[in-house]
Design a protein around this motif. Structure first.
Motif, short mmCIF file in Angstrom:
data_model
loop_
_atom_site.label_atom_id
_atom_site.label_comp_id
_atom_site.label_asym_id
_atom_site.label_seq_id
_atom_site.Cartn_x
_atom_site.Cartn_y
_atom_site.Cartn_z
N VAL A 169 0.84 -1.21 0.00
CA VAL A 169 0.00 0.00 0.00
C VAL A 169 0.87 1.25 0.00
CG1 VAL A 169 -1.67 1.32 1.35
CG2 VAL A 169 -1.96 -1.14 1.07
N LEU A 170 1.95 1.24 0.75
CA LEU A 170 2.86 2.39 0.78
C LEU A 170 3.50 2.62 -0.59
CD1 LEU A 170 4.35 4.60 2.29
CD2 LEU A 170 6.04 2.88 3.02
N GLU A 171 3.91 1.55 -1.22
CA GLU A 171 4.52 1.68 -2.55
C GLU A 171 3.51 2.23 -3.56
OE1 GLU A 171 6.88 -1.09 -5.84
OE2 GLU A 171 6.14 -1.95 -3.97
N GLN A 172 2.25 1.78 -3.46
CA GLN A 172 1.21 2.27 -4.35
C GLN A 172 0.94 3.76 -4.12
OE1 GLN A 172 -2.68 0.46 -3.80
NE2 GLN A 172 -2.97 0.38 -6.02
N ALA A 173 0.92 4.18 -2.85
CA ALA A 173 0.69 5.59 -2.54
C ALA A 173 1.83 6.46 -3.06
CB ALA A 173 0.54 5.76 -1.03
N ARG A 174 3.06 5.97 -2.96
CA ARG A 174 4.18 6.74 -3.47
C ARG A 174 4.15 6.83 -5.00
NH1 ARG A 174 8.77 4.07 0.55
NH2 ARG A 174 8.29 5.39 2.37
N ASN A 175 3.72 5.75 -5.66
CA ASN A 175 3.57 5.80 -7.12
C ASN A 175 2.50 6.80 -7.54
OD1 ASN A 175 5.52 3.84 -7.48
ND2 ASN A 175 4.04 2.16 -7.58
N ALA A 176 1.42 6.89 -6.74
CA ALA A 176 0.34 7.83 -7.06
C ALA A 176 0.85 9.27 -7.05
CB ALA A 176 -0.81 7.65 -6.09
N VAL A 177 1.78 9.56 -6.15
CA VAL A 177 2.37 10.91 -6.12
C VAL A 177 3.12 11.17 -7.43
CG1 VAL A 177 4.00 12.42 -4.93
CG2 VAL A 177 2.50 10.92 -3.62
N ASP A 178 3.83 10.16 -7.92
CA ASP A 178 4.52 10.32 -9.19
C ASP A 178 3.53 10.47 -10.34
OD1 ASP A 178 6.94 10.09 -7.86
OD2 ASP A 178 7.09 7.92 -8.22
N TYR A 179 2.39 9.79 -10.25
CA TYR A 179 1.39 9.88 -11.31
C TYR A 179 0.72 11.25 -11.35
CZ TYR A 179 1.76 4.78 -11.46
OH TYR A 179 2.22 3.49 -11.57
N ALA A 180 0.91 12.06 -10.32
CA ALA A 180 0.33 13.41 -10.34
C ALA A 180 0.95 14.28 -11.42
CB ALA A 180 0.51 14.07 -8.97
N GLU A 181 2.08 13.88 -11.95
CA GLU A 181 2.71 14.58 -13.06
C GLU A 181 2.53 13.73 -14.32
OE1 GLU A 181 6.74 15.35 -12.08
OE2 GLU A 181 6.28 17.06 -10.81
N LEU A 182 1.81 14.27 -15.28
CA LEU A 182 1.55 13.55 -16.53
C LEU A 182 2.57 14.01 -17.58
CD1 LEU A 182 -0.20 11.59 -18.11
CD2 LEU A 182 -1.76 13.47 -18.62
N ARG A 183 3.37 13.08 -18.05
CA ARG A 183 4.43 13.38 -19.02
C ARG A 183 4.19 12.63 -20.32
NH1 ARG A 183 8.76 15.94 -16.63
NH2 ARG A 183 8.65 16.04 -14.33
N ALA A 184 4.74 13.15 -21.39
CA ALA A 184 4.59 12.52 -22.71
C ALA A 184 5.45 11.27 -22.77
CB ALA A 184 5.01 13.50 -23.79
N GLU A 185 4.84 10.17 -23.20
CA GLU A 185 5.59 8.92 -23.31
C GLU A 185 6.52 8.91 -24.52
OE1 GLU A 185 2.98 5.62 -23.25
OE2 GLU A 185 2.25 6.00 -21.21
#
Length: 361
Positions: A169-185
């Motif tokens: 759950v902690l790892e998922q929450a930290r990934n969500a913070v990274d997902y707050a920035e949407l970048r071009a693939e």
């Protein structure tokens, strides 16, 4: 001369009744017949005709639109409120470039909650291990039974599982913070940007479309009944670019009843731009003879469309199948031959076998 005039005058005076009777008979003989003057004139009407032209050709010409091979919707992997928008529609972006950013406060709060749960499970795991060690010592001294030890072993395994779940759950929450920035693939051009700062979006909601302009295609819609040719050319600004069929739709468009096809553009050109309309010429000879006629030549008073053919001064209806319509002309399939003459205008006034006089167009 004078004596001759006197003799004629005396003759007229002596035979005046006979002279006037001859004048009356002459006038009656020269006058038109009253019965004939009352007869209706039945001259055949004038019609404008034209010679039908063969519309068949070695190519199928269509209008197409330049598209990208890959058109990927851009969306967040988490829900939230948009904090910033860094791009506009039509802008070219590079791989990894920041496009949108969400407000991270709720996501950071979720991380803190997950970290607290993690610490709780770590403490519970440490207690379970310590208690198991103590019970092992008691079993070795035969102060407690073996069944008691097994119960503490189960407690330790449960604590380990909770610790692993909290870590996930902690790892998922930290990934969500990274997902707050949407970048071009990948690099490309953004199209249809609809998101604005302050807007609340959900996970997976499309905010824009990223078009890969390194691989361009021409999208065309084929008439119903036409097979998609395997190759052709694209004409733009005097250039001819080779194209190859890549994809054909599995079903017709429900509204237009046409079939979508995508052709890969084999070479690059500075004149090409996304969304531009181009002329596409496909290498497919038409399998049957068709004709091009003005729209005014079509008559739809019967069960289907028809044209009126002029044969030996008379008009006869000929059923046709309309294949394609443009602003002024129609491409038809009919039992006509090259050089047949048809009525170009005023077809709604014609009847089968009607005598007409032609005014060639």
């Amino acid at each position: 001369m004078r004596s001759l005039i006197i003799v004629i005058f005396e003759s007229i005076t002596m035979h005046r009744p006979l002279f006037f009777m001859a004048i009356v008979l002459l006038m009656l003989g020269c006058s038109p017949d009253n019965g004939a003057s009352n007869a209706p004139q039945s001259a055949a009407p004038w019609v404008r005709t034209l010679v039908v032209s063969n519309a068949s050709s070695a190519f199928l010409k269509l209008s197409g639109t330049v598209k990208g091979r890959y058109e990927t919707p851009v969306a967040f992997q988490v829900s939230g409120r948009i904090l910033e928008r860094y791009v506009d529609a039509g802008q070219r972006v590079e791989a990894g470039q920041l496009l949108f950013q969400l407000d991270p406060r709720d996501l950071l709060a979720s991380v803190r909650v997950a970290e607290a749960d993690m610490k709780t499970t770590e403490a519970a795991l440490a207690i379970a291990r310590s208690e198991l060690n103590r019970q092992q010592t008691l079993v070795d001294g035969q102060f407690v039974s073996r069944q008691t030890l097994e119960r503490y072993e189960l407690t330790l395994r449960e604590a380990i599982s909770r610790h692993q779940a909290a870590n996930a759950v902690l790892e998922q929450a930290r990934n969500a913070v990274d997902y707050a920035e949407l970048r071009a693939e990948k690099a490309g051009i953004l199209n249809a940007v609809t998101a604005e700062p302050g807007q609340v979006v959900i996970m997976g909601q499309a905010l824009a479309t990223l078009i890969d302009d390194s691989s361009l295609e021409a999208e065309v819609y084929l008439p119903e009944g036409e097979d998609a040719p395997a190759s052709g050319s694209l004409l733009i600004d005097g250039e001819s670019l080779a194209i190859t069929l890549r994809e054909m739709a599995a079903s017709a468009d429900p509204d237009s009843r046409s079939w979508r096809a995508r052709y890969r553009i084999e070479s690059r050109s500075d004149a090409l731009s996304l969304g531009s309309v181009v002329q596409v010429r496909l290498d497919q000879p038409l399998q049957e003879t068709t004709f091009s006629v003005p729209l005014g030549a079509l008559d739809e008073r019967s069960q289907g469309a028809q044209v009126w053919q002029v044969v030996e001064g008379q008009v006869q209806p000929v059923p046709v199948e309309v294949l394609e319509l443009s602003q002024e002309y129609a491409r038809i399939r009919a039992s006509l031959t090259q050089g047949s003459r048809i009525v170009a205008l005023g077809t709604h006034l014609l009847t089968p076998g009607m005598q007409v006089r032609e005014q060639a167009r």
